[in-house]
Scaffold this motif. Structure first.
Motif, PDB file in Angstrom:
ATOM      1  N   LYS A   1       0.821  -1.201   0.000  1.00  0.00           N
ATOM      2  CA  LYS A   1       0.000   0.000   0.000  1.00  0.00           C
ATOM      3  C   LYS A   1       0.863   1.263   0.000  1.00  0.00           C
ATOM      4  CE  LYS A   1      -3.740   2.157   2.614  1.00  0.00           C
ATOM      5  NZ  LYS A   1      -4.586   2.048   3.787  1.00  0.00           N
ATOM      6  N   ASN A   2       2.030   1.214   0.630  1.00  0.00           N
ATOM      7  CA  ASN A   2       2.883   2.390   0.748  1.00  0.00           C
ATOM      8  C   ASN A   2       3.863   2.565  -0.416  1.00  0.00           C
ATOM      9  OD1 ASN A   2       1.690   3.103   3.162  1.00  0.00           O
ATOM     10  ND2 ASN A   2       3.125   1.911   4.372  1.00  0.00           N
ATOM     11  N   MET A   3       3.847   1.641  -1.365  1.00  0.00           N
ATOM     12  CA  MET A   3       4.770   1.738  -2.489  1.00  0.00           C
ATOM     13  C   MET A   3       4.409   2.929  -3.368  1.00  0.00           C
ATOM     14  SD  MET A   3       5.064  -2.249  -3.631  1.00  0.00           S
ATOM     15  CE  MET A   3       6.136  -1.940  -5.000  1.00  0.00           C
ATOM     16  N   GLN A   4       5.429   3.643  -3.805  1.00  0.00           N
ATOM     17  CA  GLN A   4       5.233   4.720  -4.766  1.00  0.00           C
ATOM     18  C   GLN A   4       5.666   4.197  -6.120  1.00  0.00           C
ATOM     19  OE1 GLN A   4       7.546   8.029  -3.320  1.00  0.00           O
ATOM     20  NE2 GLN A   4       5.775   8.881  -2.325  1.00  0.00           N
ATOM     21  N   LEU A   5       4.712   3.919  -6.986  1.00  0.00           N
ATOM     22  CA  LEU A   5       5.019   3.380  -8.298  1.00  0.00           C
ATOM     23  C   LEU A   5       5.117   4.512  -9.324  1.00  0.00           C
ATOM     24  CD1 LEU A   5       2.734   0.216  -8.357  1.00  0.00           C
ATOM     25  CD2 LEU A   5       5.150   0.406  -7.711  1.00  0.00           C
ATOM     26  N   TRP A   6       6.263   4.569  -9.965  1.00  0.00           N
ATOM     27  CA  TRP A   6       6.518   5.612 -10.959  1.00  0.00           C
ATOM     28  C   TRP A   6       6.526   5.018 -12.349  1.00  0.00           C
ATOM     29  CZ3 TRP A   6      10.806   9.562  -9.283  1.00  0.00           C
ATOM     30  CH2 TRP A   6      10.449  10.143  -8.071  1.00  0.00           C
ATOM     31  N   THR A   7       6.160   5.837 -13.331  1.00  0.00           N
ATOM     32  CA  THR A   7       6.238   5.437 -14.730  1.00  0.00           C
ATOM     33  C   THR A   7       7.692   5.528 -15.188  1.00  0.00           C
ATOM     34  OG1 THR A   7       5.966   7.673 -15.585  1.00  0.00           O
ATOM     35  CG2 THR A   7       3.928   6.395 -15.171  1.00  0.00           C
ATOM     36  N   PRO A   8       8.014   4.902 -16.316  1.00  0.00           N
ATOM     37  CA  PRO A   8       9.372   5.056 -16.847  1.00  0.00           C
ATOM     38  C   PRO A   8       9.743   6.523 -17.082  1.00  0.00           C
ATOM     39  CG  PRO A   8       8.249   3.248 -17.945  1.00  0.00           C
ATOM     40  CD  PRO A   8       7.228   3.936 -17.086  1.00  0.00           C
ATOM     41  N   GLY A   9       8.805   7.310 -17.549  1.00  0.00           N
ATOM     42  CA  GLY A   9       9.057   8.731 -17.784  1.00  0.00           C
ATOM     43  C   GLY A   9       9.377   9.495 -16.511  1.00  0.00           C
ATOM     44  N   GLU A  10       8.684   9.167 -15.439  1.00  0.00           N
ATOM     45  CA  GLU A  10       8.947   9.828 -14.161  1.00  0.00           C
ATOM     46  C   GLU A  10      10.336   9.479 -13.639  1.00  0.00           C
ATOM     47  OE1 GLU A  10       4.487  10.248 -12.265  1.00  0.00           O
ATOM     48  OE2 GLU A  10       5.440   8.275 -12.249  1.00  0.00           O
ATOM     49  N   VAL A  11      10.721   8.207 -13.772  1.00  0.00           N
ATOM     50  CA  VAL A  11      12.051   7.784 -13.325  1.00  0.00           C
ATOM     51  C   VAL A  11      13.115   8.475 -14.185  1.00  0.00           C
ATOM     52  CG1 VAL A  11      13.618   5.830 -13.024  1.00  0.00           C
ATOM     53  CG2 VAL A  11      11.205   5.582 -12.453  1.00  0.00           C
ATOM     54  N   ALA A  12      12.874   8.534 -15.494  1.00  0.00           N
ATOM     55  CA  ALA A  12      13.822   9.178 -16.407  1.00  0.00           C
ATOM     56  C   ALA A  12      14.016  10.651 -16.052  1.00  0.00           C
ATOM     57  CB  ALA A  12      13.331   9.029 -17.850  1.00  0.00           C
ATOM     58  N   ARG A  13      12.931  11.358 -15.814  1.00  0.00           N
ATOM     59  CA  ARG A  13      13.033  12.785 -15.453  1.00  0.00           C
ATOM     60  C   ARG A  13      13.755  12.964 -14.121  1.00  0.00           C
ATOM     61  NH1 ARG A  13       8.148  12.717 -17.914  1.00  0.00           N
ATOM     62  NH2 ARG A  13       6.953  12.441 -16.008  1.00  0.00           N
ATOM     63  N   PHE A  14      13.464  12.105 -13.161  1.00  0.00           N
ATOM     64  CA  PHE A  14      14.077  12.210 -11.841  1.00  0.00           C
ATOM     65  C   PHE A  14      15.595  12.071 -11.927  1.00  0.00           C
ATOM     66  CE2 PHE A  14      15.486  10.356  -7.782  1.00  0.00           C
ATOM     67  CZ  PHE A  14      14.978  11.289  -6.902  1.00  0.00           C
ATOM     68  N   TYR A  15      16.062  11.105 -12.730  1.00  0.00           N
ATOM     69  CA  TYR A  15      17.502  10.857 -12.831  1.00  0.00           C
ATOM     70  C   TYR A  15      18.171  11.618 -13.973  1.00  0.00           C
ATOM     71  CZ  TYR A  15      17.377   7.417  -9.152  1.00  0.00           C
ATOM     72  OH  TYR A  15      17.254   6.813  -7.926  1.00  0.00           O
TER      73      TYR A  15
END
Length: 64
Positions: A7-21
């Protein structure tokens, strides 16, 4: 994995991970395919990333 953890997992899309890094979505896909970062395959065929698991994997990789 218990329900509370899930329930506490934060699931990100590939695009969100790409922007973050600061990398391309293609690089994120390469990292996924090579096993550098963990992912979750949804029933729709899309990938999501538990950002905490990705961050942990990146820290291990960075710190060698």
């Amino acid at each position: 994995m218990n329900k509370q953890t899930k329930k506490n997992m934060q699931l990100w899309t590939p695009g969100e991970v790409a922007r973050f890094y600061g990398y391309s979505v293609g690089t994120i896909a390469e990292w996924r395919k090579s096993g550098k970062i963990p992912c979750i395959l949804l029933s729709t065929g899309e990938f999501r990333y538990d950002i905490e698991a990705v961050r942990s994997a990146m820290e291990v990789d960075y710190n060698g």
